[in-house]
Enzyme design. Structure first.
Site, PDB file in Angstrom:
ATOM      1  N   ASP A 230       0.871  -1.183   0.000  1.00 34.46           N
ATOM      2  CA  ASP A 230       0.000   0.000   0.000  1.00 34.46           C
ATOM      3  C   ASP A 230       0.904   1.229   0.000  1.00 34.46           C
ATOM      4  O   ASP A 230       2.104   1.145   0.280  1.00 34.46           O
ATOM      5  CB  ASP A 230      -0.889  -0.011   1.255  1.00 34.46           C
ATOM      6  CG  ASP A 230      -1.777   1.219   1.334  1.00 34.46           C
ATOM      7  OD1 ASP A 230      -2.478   1.505   0.339  1.00 34.46           O
ATOM      8  OD2 ASP A 230      -1.751   1.926   2.356  1.00 34.46           O
ATOM      9  N   SER A 231       0.286   2.377  -0.285  1.00 32.62           N
ATOM     10  CA  SER A 231       1.033   3.635  -0.249  1.00 32.62           C
ATOM     11  C   SER A 231       1.517   3.950   1.173  1.00 32.62           C
ATOM     12  O   SER A 231       2.408   4.760   1.362  1.00 32.62           O
ATOM     13  CB  SER A 231       0.150   4.769  -0.741  1.00 32.62           C
ATOM     14  OG  SER A 231      -1.024   4.829   0.049  1.00 32.62           O
TER      15      SER A 231
ATOM     16  N   CYS B 209      -3.989  -0.867  -2.012  1.00 32.61           N
ATOM     17  CA  CYS B 209      -4.225   0.560  -2.216  1.00 32.61           C
ATOM     18  C   CYS B 209      -5.271   0.796  -3.320  1.00 32.61           C
ATOM     19  O   CYS B 209      -5.097   0.329  -4.459  1.00 32.61           O
ATOM     20  CB  CYS B 209      -2.894   1.187  -2.620  1.00 32.61           C
ATOM     21  SG  CYS B 209      -2.960   2.953  -2.851  1.00 32.61           S
TER      22      CYS B 209
ATOM     23  N   GLU C  75      -5.891   9.378   9.807  1.00 30.77           N
ATOM     24  CA  GLU C  75      -4.498   9.356  10.294  1.00 30.77           C
ATOM     25  C   GLU C  75      -4.385  10.116  11.619  1.00 30.77           C
ATOM     26  O   GLU C  75      -3.563   9.804  12.464  1.00 30.77           O
ATOM     27  CB  GLU C  75      -3.563   9.977   9.254  1.00 30.77           C
ATOM     28  CG  GLU C  75      -3.558   9.231   7.929  1.00 30.77           C
ATOM     29  CD  GLU C  75      -2.390   8.258   7.775  1.00 30.77           C
ATOM     30  OE1 GLU C  75      -1.351   8.491   8.403  1.00 30.77           O
ATOM     31  OE2 GLU C  75      -2.549   7.278   7.017  1.00 30.77           O
TER      32      GLU C  75
ATOM     33  N   CYS D 257     -11.150   3.355  -0.757  1.00 32.75           N
ATOM     34  CA  CYS D 257      -9.822   3.762  -0.285  1.00 32.75           C
ATOM     35  C   CYS D 257      -9.550   3.013   1.019  1.00 32.75           C
ATOM     36  O   CYS D 257     -10.469   2.794   1.821  1.00 32.75           O
ATOM     37  CB  CYS D 257      -9.822   5.272  -0.059  1.00 32.75           C
ATOM     38  SG  CYS D 257      -8.377   5.884   0.821  1.00 32.75           S
TER      39      CYS D 257
ATOM     40  N   HIS E  79      -8.400   3.657   3.856  1.00 35.34           N
ATOM     41  CA  HIS E  79      -8.712   4.232   5.166  1.00 35.34           C
ATOM     42  C   HIS E  79     -10.207   4.297   5.480  1.00 35.34           C
ATOM     43  O   HIS E  79     -10.596   4.432   6.635  1.00 35.34           O
ATOM     44  CB  HIS E  79      -8.171   5.668   5.251  1.00 35.34           C
ATOM     45  CG  HIS E  79      -6.688   5.763   5.340  1.00 35.34           C
ATOM     46  ND1 HIS E  79      -5.850   5.287   4.355  1.00 35.34           N
ATOM     47  CD2 HIS E  79      -5.881   6.311   6.295  1.00 35.34           C
ATOM     48  CE1 HIS E  79      -4.603   5.532   4.699  1.00 35.34           C
ATOM     49  NE2 HIS E  79      -4.585   6.149   5.864  1.00 35.34           N
TER      50      HIS E  79
HETATM   51  N1  DGL Z   1      -3.915   3.971   0.212  1.00 36.92           N
HETATM   52  C1  DGL Z   1      -4.529   5.049  -0.533  1.00 36.92           C
HETATM   53  C2  DGL Z   1      -5.772   4.499  -1.246  1.00 36.92           C
HETATM   54  O1  DGL Z   1      -6.339   3.504  -0.875  1.00 36.92           O
HETATM   55  C3  DGL Z   1      -4.911   6.207   0.365  1.00 36.92           C
HETATM   56  C4  DGL Z   1      -3.738   7.045   0.804  1.00 36.92           C
HETATM   57  C5  DGL Z   1      -2.999   7.672  -0.352  1.00 36.92           C
HETATM   58  O2  DGL Z   1      -3.495   8.629  -0.962  1.00 36.92           O
HETATM   59  O3  DGL Z   1      -1.911   7.182  -0.664  1.00 36.92           O
HETATM   60  O4  DGL Z   1      -6.196   5.084  -2.215  1.00 36.92           O
END
Ligand code: DGL
Length: 271
Positions: A11-12, A74, A152, A186, A188
């Site tokens: 993931d990012s 992600c 976050e 997403c 989160h």
């Molecule tokens: N993990 C990213 C997503 O699911 C969210 C956070 C980001 O913008 O990197 O899109």
């Protein structure tokens, strides 16, 4: 034949831990290697070229760790690579297709909402998948840019007026359009599901892409007879930056403690 090699998840950042949580719930014995690109998060505001480049580096890191399959947890990466030629030596799972399938099954009034980062919403990936499955469905989308920083920050309570106000502002147009199903596109967003539910109302089904993906991974392992025969799982966590907020954020997203000392930092540019 059982396969003890780990499932690779990337993931990012740490958001993908919500996807890992669903995988662990369904496949508690599977070994997992998780890579969070915490040094380069967020991906959601970046260009397709950069997101693709980062995703390829993240995948290479996981392949170096001898994973049996790769999960792009992600939403942003999944959206961007969905329509890119993507050839890997192991099976690849992204979080768009299965969420779209689950949403199409769930909707009764054929109105589906999708929320995600700007990159995800601009890609049109969910909409395309949904329309491939049923072209009579109407899809309504909105990029909810402030959801990630709120999560976050740990601002996630449905009883907090600031959180409720912020979430309402983004979701009101979708509510007005009468969607009965909403994809949380997403990593989160499942953490905000109580607030999202409160805003959208009980009649709206929330689709957690991690849940849909975990079912697909389990199905694949069963069908290919490649589930592990280990009885206890081993989890390895790697990040590209060890930040001060790691423990608190990771625990909230994964729903369990991670020993910070066991988390390894990697220089992803040197992979
Ligand atoms: N993990 C990213 C997503 O699911 C969210 C956070 C980001 O913008 O990197 O899109």
């Amino acid at each position: 034949m059982s396969d003890k090699r780990p499932i690779g998840i990337f993931d990012s950042g740490l958001g993908g831990l919500t996807v890992m949580k669903e995988i662990v719930k369904l496949m508690p014995n599977e070994n997992i290697v998780y890579f969070g690109d915490t040094g380069r998060v967020p991906y959601g505001t970046r260009s397709r070229e950069i997101i693709n480049k980062y995703a390829m580096q993240d995948e290479k890191f996981l392949l170096n760790n001898d994973v049996k399959l790769i999960v792009a947890a992600c939403g942003t990466v999944s959206s961007v690579v969905a329509d890119t030629k993507h050839s890997l030596p192991v099976p690849f799972f992204e979080v768009i297709s299965y969420a779209a399938q689950m949403a199409v099954k769930a909707t009764k009034n054929k109105k589906i909402g999708v929320i995600g980062t700007s990159a995800t919403i601009n890609s049109g990936s969910h909409k395309n998948k949904i329309l491939e499955l049923d072209s009579t469905i109407q899809v309504f989308t909105n990029a909810c840019t402030l959801f990630v920083p709120f999560v976050e920050e740990g601002w996630i309570s449905a009883d907090d007026d600031v959180v409720l106000g912020m979430v309402s502002k983004y979701l009101e147009p979708l509510k007005q359009s009468g969607v009965d199903t909403l994809i949380l596109g997403c990593t989160h967003y499942p953490i905000l599901c109580d607030v999202i539910s409160k805003v959208m109302g009980d009649g709206v089904t929330l689709i957690n892409p991690g849940e849909a993906l975990a079912l697909a991974v389990k199905q694949y392992l069963d069908d290919s007879d490649t589930a592990t025969d280990d009885t206890t799982a081993c989890y390895d966590f790697f990040v590209s930056d060890k930040t001060a907020a790691f423990e608190k954020t990771a625990e909230m997203l994964l729903g369990r403690k991670i020993d910070y000392n066991q988390v390894k930092q990697v220089d992803i540019d040197k992979i």
